[in-house]
Design an enzyme around this catalytic site. Structure first.
Site, PDB file in Angstrom:
ATOM      1  N   TYR A  17      68.676  27.416  76.030  1.00 11.24           N
ATOM      2  CA  TYR A  17      69.300  26.727  77.022  1.00 11.24           C
ATOM      3  C   TYR A  17      68.752  25.463  77.625  1.00 11.24           C
ATOM      4  CZ  TYR A  17      72.266  27.088  81.459  1.00 11.24           C
ATOM      5  OH  TYR A  17      73.576  26.543  81.800  1.00 11.24           O
ATOM      6  N   SER A  66      73.343  21.297  83.970  1.00 10.25           N
ATOM      7  CA  SER A  66      72.426  22.228  85.020  1.00 10.25           C
ATOM      8  C   SER A  66      71.213  21.217  85.164  1.00 10.25           C
ATOM      9  CB  SER A  66      71.999  23.780  83.929  1.00 10.25           C
ATOM     10  OG  SER A  66      71.398  24.900  84.486  1.00 10.25           O
TER      11      SER A  66
END
Length: 263
Positions: free
Chosen positions: A156, A143
Site C-alpha cells: 500500500y 497518504s
C-alpha cells in the site's frame, strides 16, 4: 462568494467516506460535484443527500478506475455532457494490511491497478482538456504512508509513494500551463477504508484516538481547491515525523519501532 461556485468537480471513490464528504462540501460552495464509483446504490444515497442539503443535483457515473476502457468511456461522457471539468479529485483507492510475503498477487496487482494506474488513467482523461483550456486543478489523495512505510503496509505504501512521485513530476510538467497539482497526505482517517485494510481490527483499535475525521480532511481539501497549494499533510505532527524521516531514516525507524508495528 466561493471561487468554486459553478465549477465542475469530478470525484472518484465518491460513494462514501472522504469522497462523499468532499462532494457534499463542494456542493455547499456552489460547485457541481460529479460522483463516480463502482456501487450505484451508494452513489444514489450520496446524490440524494447532496440534493436535500444543497438543492444541487450531483450527477453520478458508475466507474471502476482500474478498468482503462471504462475510464475513457466515462470521462468522455462526462465531458460531452458537462463541457468542462475544472477540478479532478483522484480519491478512489484501497489498502490491505498484510506482510508482503503473505500477500496474494491479486492483492498486490489490485492495489497498483486502482491506486496508481487508475489515478493516472483518470488524470490522462482530463489533462488534455485542462491544458487546452489553460486552467484546471488535479487533486491526488496520497497518504503519509507514501512518505513513511511501515510493516504490513509495504505494498500500500509503495502505491502511495508512486502517487507522490507521479504528482511531483506532473506538477513540474504543467506548472506554467495553468494547471495546478495538489497532493493530500493524510494519516489514518475514520472511514470504512479499514473494513478491508484492517480485517483483524488491531490497527484501528490501537490508533482510533489519533484518527482524522473525514469532515476535517475534506475542509482542508476544499480550501486547497479555492487557493491551490503544493500539498497538504495531516496531521501536522505526523508530517514532522515524515520530514525527519527524510533526513535521518534509520533513527526514525529505530525510534518508531513498536508504534510502526501496531498492525
Amino acid at each position: 462568494m466561493s471561487t468554486l461556485r459553478n465549477k465542475v468537480v469530478v470525484i472518484t471513490g465518491a460513494s462514501g467516506g472522504l469522497g462523499a464528504h468532499l462532494a457534499m462540501d463542494v456542493a455547499k460552495k456552489g460547485a457541481t460535484p460529479i460522483l463516480t464509483a463502482r456501487r450505484e446504490d451508494q452513489l444514489k444515497i450520496v446524490q440524494e443527500a447532496i440534493l436535500k442539503a444543497t438543492n444541487i443535483k450531483a450527477p453520478y457515473y458508475i466507474l471502476d478506475v482500474s478498468n482503462t476502457e471504462s475510464v475513457e468511456e466515462v470521462f468522455s461522457t462526462i465531458l460531452s455532457e458537462h463541457e468542462n471539468i475544472h477540478i479532478l479529485v483522484n480519491n478512489a483507492g484501497y489498502g490491505i494490511f498484510e506482510e508482503f510475503v503473505d500477500s496474494p498477487w491479486k492483492n498486490i496487482e489490485g492495489m497498483f491497478s486502482t491506486n496508481v494506474l487508475g489515478l493516472m488513467a483518470c488524470t490522462r482523461a482530463v489533462l488534455p482538456h485542462m491544458l487546452q483550456r489553460g486552467s484546471g486543478h488535479i487533486v491526488n489523495i496520497a497518504s503519509q504512508a507514501g512518505k513513511i512505510s511501515t510493516p504490513k503496509s509495504s505494498v500500500y505504501a509503495a502505491t502511495k509513494h508512486a502517487v507522490l512521485g507521479f504528482s511531483n513530476g506532473l506538477r513540474l510538467e504543467v506548472a506554467h500551463k495553468g494547471v495546478d497539482v495538489t497532493t493530500i497526505n493524510p494519516g489514518p482517517i475514520a472511514t470504512n477504508f479499514f473494513t478491508l485494510a484492517d480485517q483483524s481490527g488491531n490497527y484501528v483499535k490501537n490508533v482510533q484516538k489519533l484518527m482524522l475525521q473525514p469532515s476535517h480532511v475534506s475542509e482542508k481539501i476544499v480550501k486547497a481547491m479555492e487557493r491551490p497549494v503544493r500539498e497538504i499533510n495531516l496531521p501536522w505532527w505526523m508530517n514532522v515525523g515524515s520530514t525527519m524521516y527524510q533526513v535521518m531514516p534509520k533513527l526514525i525507524e529505530t525510534l518508531g519501532g513498536k508504534s510502526f508495528r501496531q498492525k
